[in-house]
Design a protein around this motif. Sequence first.
Motif: not given
Length: 126
Positions: A9, A52, A79, A81, A113, A117
Amino acid sequence: GRHPGLRFVFADGGYDILTPLMWRLDTFWMSMRDQTPWVDRFPSAYLQDHVRFCTSALDGPTDESQAERWMDFTDKADLLMYGSNYPHWSTTGPDAVVAGLNDAQREKVLCRNASEMYGLVEGSLL
């Protein structure tokens, strides 16, 4: 792959390079496939399972009427957030980040998302 559960992330930047990054990964892979025979799909396709990006502002067109199309280009809504960037002075509320997006894109960016995730919940929250 060796690490199917590995996730990244990018929580403080990086989203602005997403479109050119995806294009470059796929373009160079096409001409060098013989050097990476274990890569059996476009490299950008791996992002969906492993990467992400957090954003507190939409990096794209400044015209809200173009935001939906911009997010659909290369499926970026899958993809991204929302991240407020709090406590920095540039904190942005969620409404500003998703202005111009359709309902499905808003749900992905604001909720789905991150939920997927981090394995928080199943289904729609918005």
